[in-house]
Motif scaffolding. Structure first.
Motif, PDB file in Angstrom:
ATOM      1  N   GLY A 231       8.629  46.208 -23.524  1.00  0.00           N
ATOM      2  CA  GLY A 231       8.001  45.801 -24.788  1.00  0.00           C
ATOM      3  C   GLY A 231       9.013  45.116 -25.676  1.00  0.00           C
ATOM      4  N   SER A 232       9.776  44.202 -25.086  1.00  0.00           N
ATOM      5  CA  SER A 232      10.892  43.558 -25.793  1.00  0.00           C
ATOM      6  C   SER A 232      11.888  44.596 -26.335  1.00  0.00           C
TER       7      SER A 232
ATOM      8  N   LEU B 269      16.682  32.363 -24.145  1.00  0.00           N
ATOM      9  CA  LEU B 269      15.979  33.258 -25.051  1.00  0.00           C
ATOM     10  C   LEU B 269      14.902  32.542 -25.833  1.00  0.00           C
ATOM     11  N   SER B 270      15.225  31.328 -26.214  1.00  0.00           N
ATOM     12  CA  SER B 270      14.328  30.531 -27.021  1.00  0.00           C
ATOM     13  C   SER B 270      13.039  30.233 -26.245  1.00  0.00           C
TER      14      SER B 270
ATOM     15  N   CYS C  39      11.075  33.546 -25.658  1.00  0.00           N
ATOM     16  CA  CYS C  39      10.402  33.959 -26.891  1.00  0.00           C
ATOM     17  C   CYS C  39       9.158  33.115 -27.101  1.00  0.00           C
TER      18      CYS C  39
ATOM     19  N   TYR D  57       6.052  35.248 -25.648  1.00  0.00           N
ATOM     20  CA  TYR D  57       5.597  36.070 -26.766  1.00  0.00           C
ATOM     21  C   TYR D  57       4.893  35.307 -27.887  1.00  0.00           C
ATOM     22  N   GLN D  58       5.137  34.005 -27.964  1.00  0.00           N
ATOM     23  CA  GLN D  58       4.596  33.301 -29.129  1.00  0.00           C
ATOM     24  C   GLN D  58       3.663  32.160 -28.756  1.00  0.00           C
ATOM     25  N   SER D  59       3.027  32.237 -27.598  1.00  0.00           N
ATOM     26  CA  SER D  59       2.153  31.135 -27.185  1.00  0.00           C
ATOM     27  C   SER D  59       0.809  31.639 -26.673  1.00  0.00           C
ATOM     28  N   TYR D  60       0.167  32.462 -27.454  1.00  0.00           N
ATOM     29  CA  TYR D  60      -1.144  32.931 -27.019  1.00  0.00           C
ATOM     30  C   TYR D  60      -2.147  31.790 -27.140  1.00  0.00           C
ATOM     31  N   PRO D  61      -2.812  31.436 -26.033  1.00  0.00           N
ATOM     32  CA  PRO D  61      -3.780  30.350 -26.126  1.00  0.00           C
ATOM     33  C   PRO D  61      -4.943  30.754 -27.033  1.00  0.00           C
TER      34      PRO D  61
ATOM     35  N   SER E 141      12.317  42.727 -32.689  1.00  0.00           N
ATOM     36  CA  SER E 141      12.645  43.595 -31.551  1.00  0.00           C
ATOM     37  C   SER E 141      13.421  42.830 -30.473  1.00  0.00           C
TER      38      SER E 141
ATOM     39  N   MET F 181      13.795  39.830 -29.790  1.00  0.00           N
ATOM     40  CA  MET F 181      13.032  38.784 -29.129  1.00  0.00           C
ATOM     41  C   MET F 181      13.433  37.398 -29.607  1.00  0.00           C
TER      42      MET F 181
ATOM     43  N   PRO G 115      15.303  34.022 -30.713  1.00  0.00           N
ATOM     44  CA  PRO G 115      16.494  33.376 -30.142  1.00  0.00           C
ATOM     45  C   PRO G 115      17.738  33.516 -31.013  1.00  0.00           C
TER      46      PRO G 115
ATOM     47  N   ASP H 296       2.059  33.121 -33.465  1.00  0.00           N
ATOM     48  CA  ASP H 296       2.093  33.338 -32.022  1.00  0.00           C
ATOM     49  C   ASP H 296       0.951  32.657 -31.268  1.00  0.00           C
TER      50      ASP H 296
ATOM     51  N   ASP I  70      -0.876  29.372 -29.662  1.00  0.00           N
ATOM     52  CA  ASP I  70      -0.517  28.080 -29.086  1.00  0.00           C
ATOM     53  C   ASP I  70      -1.663  27.119 -29.392  1.00  0.00           C
TER      54      ASP I  70
END
Lengths: 334, 334
Positions: free
Chosen positions: A166-167, A191-192, A195, A199-203, B167, B169, B171, B254, B256
């Protein structure tokens, strides 16, 4: 214990050394630890001059596609044989799904995993349930072998380690997990990219699924049990795929005072997949899952159950309530 | 650079050594890094025999209350004086809020922070914007001083480090951040408690706020800009407080293909707080925030703006669109 882990790694490395062609396989509905471990290991084997393909029954979730180089994930041809098959992060032969049929013909099968209930289905089995991710085992194997860890491998293993903790948030995370992360970042883990992609690209179809969840979840047993039905119509309405629903359950778990979260998913009209999460150390959801023929970790488990949805819901919620009630009962001590 | 950081730590430790009574203060709307750094430092000072209180204008968010021992957070009495005031994680004297009024009478003010735009308002200023959290600075100070890090201090500093890196995550997380986490866990940081309290205990009023967000957010500029209005009625309807809304913006970020997320919050009818998040390294939201008199980090910034809500929305969204458009423009090269 440690000696055993070193011995088994030596045996694995000896087998790798002796063989030329490899197929690395993972479990059905692959997650970050599965794909990260699998691709990380495959790339490491390739860098040692081996011929390697990877295969899973189900597609790579879109958020993990960036980890997979072109042509590495290939369904074996009928009749294709391998010297060595390595399964990563897969607790049982069953969970290899259809992959199992493609890899029958091999000289040796190696099983590398961190699940408590691993059934030791390989010819060589390296199971370390003290590790929070299989990714960490692959990292240990690479460093034990003195293999160079390229930035691509580091990114895979970082993703594996990060997603299964969970990160780095879950209490299963060990000091050495953080140190492994430090070393992977030093070796070029991106890491970029992790991330952003993981973790940051929910369609937006997933976002619509989240909206459905927040509008339709239920609480019971003094708000200690939260559940949600992922119905076929939810997928149609949102445009989401099953892979997009991964992790949705965390939003139920993360509510206060929820102790157990459960997602029911309609696979077929009378085949239901349940996912369970616990946030109490003494409440082991793999015990609940095993009542229904499933399994998993203490805090995250699941099962596939045949039957009428209403009956299954009643039985599963009853088991959850009983597990919650058992927490407040005095221990069976003398 | 490193020598400077050691020199300034030596100066800080010398001042701490020379003084008896301390007030440790943080910024308005304190977050995990603020409270974790502040309480961690206060406990460390107490363990060195100092007289310490802590104070912030705004309440400790409920999810962070477990970090604060009874009676440590105390509003200074009128006329109460301190030898030394230490501000942690606070970029400017302004952001101390009303706290500033309580701590006017002191021999020395020390400012320990990691924000790029820190205005160096202390008599002694230790600002290291390369560190992803102020918690890591406090950890470095404690180890440099050879102070024992108790489990309670470790839990505070772990919370600080963890929350400001999403957490571990983002970068911005450095290899040494993971190593600091490893050491804090070894020194007894209660990972289980942090995970449960900070990340897995959203009160149901916050869950209702999430539902409002998912039902009401807007997308614009080819879905690259997402925004949401947190209205007073949302708080009334959900029963949530302003502190409960912290991190809500992450759900917009988060998505996309969102690049900038913005939350507008009605503080008073014509006073709006904006929060901004970016997930593109080249899109610096503190630049947008500064157009409206605010500031912050590259990826997370904010401002308070007076004016009519509709006008503010138009101006802010325009600035966001322009920032997104600037990403695709060719660089100003020759």
């Amino acid at each position: 214990m440690n000696t055993n882990h070193i011995q088994i790694q030596d045996e694995i490395l000896e087998q790798i050394d002796q063989h030329e062609s490899f197929c690395v396989v993972g479990h059905i509905r692959p997650d970050g630890d599965c794909i990260g471990s699998q691709i990380g290991l495959a790339l490491a084997l390739k860098s040692q001059g081996k011929k390697v393909v990877c295969w899973n029954q189900d597609d790579v979730p879109s958020k993990l596609e960036f980890l997979v180089p072109n042509n590495l994930m290939q369904k074996p041809e009928p009749g294709q044989t391998f010297d060595c098959v390595i399964a990563t992060d897969c607790a049982s032969a069953d969970r290899l799904g259809e992959t199992g049929n493609c890899i029958g013909d091999r000289k040796i099968m190696i099983n590398i995993d961190h699940h408590t209930g691993n059934t030791r289905y390989g010819d060589l089995n390296w199971v370390n349930s003290k590790k929070p991710s299989t990714g960490e085992l692959i990292y240990d194997l690479c460093t034990h072998a003195n293999w160079e860890i390229s930035p691509a491998i580091a990114t895979c293993l970082f993703t594996a380690t990060s997603t299964d903790t969970g990160s780095f948030m879950y209490p299963t995370t060990k000091p050495e997990t953080y140190r492994t992360a430090a070393e992977l970042v030093e070796q070029g883990a991106n890491l970029s990219k992790v991330c952003e992609e993981v973790y940051q690209s929910y369609p937006l179809c997933r976002v619509r699924l989240m909206r459905l969840l927040f509008n339709n979840f239920k609480l019971t047993h003094e708000n200690q049990v939260a559940y949600f039905w992922l119905k076929k119509e939810h997928f149609t309405r949102s445009g989401a795929s099953h892979a997009d629903s991964e992790g949705l359950i965390d939003h139920l778990r993360d509510m206060d005072p929820v102790i157990i979260a459960c997602v029911f998913e309609e696979i077929e009209p009378e085949l239901i997949r349940i996912s369970l999460r616990s946030k109490n150390k003494r409440l082991l959801v793999n015990k609940i899952a095993s009542q229904f023929g499933g399994g998993g970790h203490h805090a995250a488990a699941g099962a596939r159950i045949q039957g009428k949805p209403a009956t299954i819901q009643r039985k599963v919620i009853k088991a959850c309530r009983e597990a919650v009630d058992a927490l407040s009962k005095p221990k069976n001590g003398k």
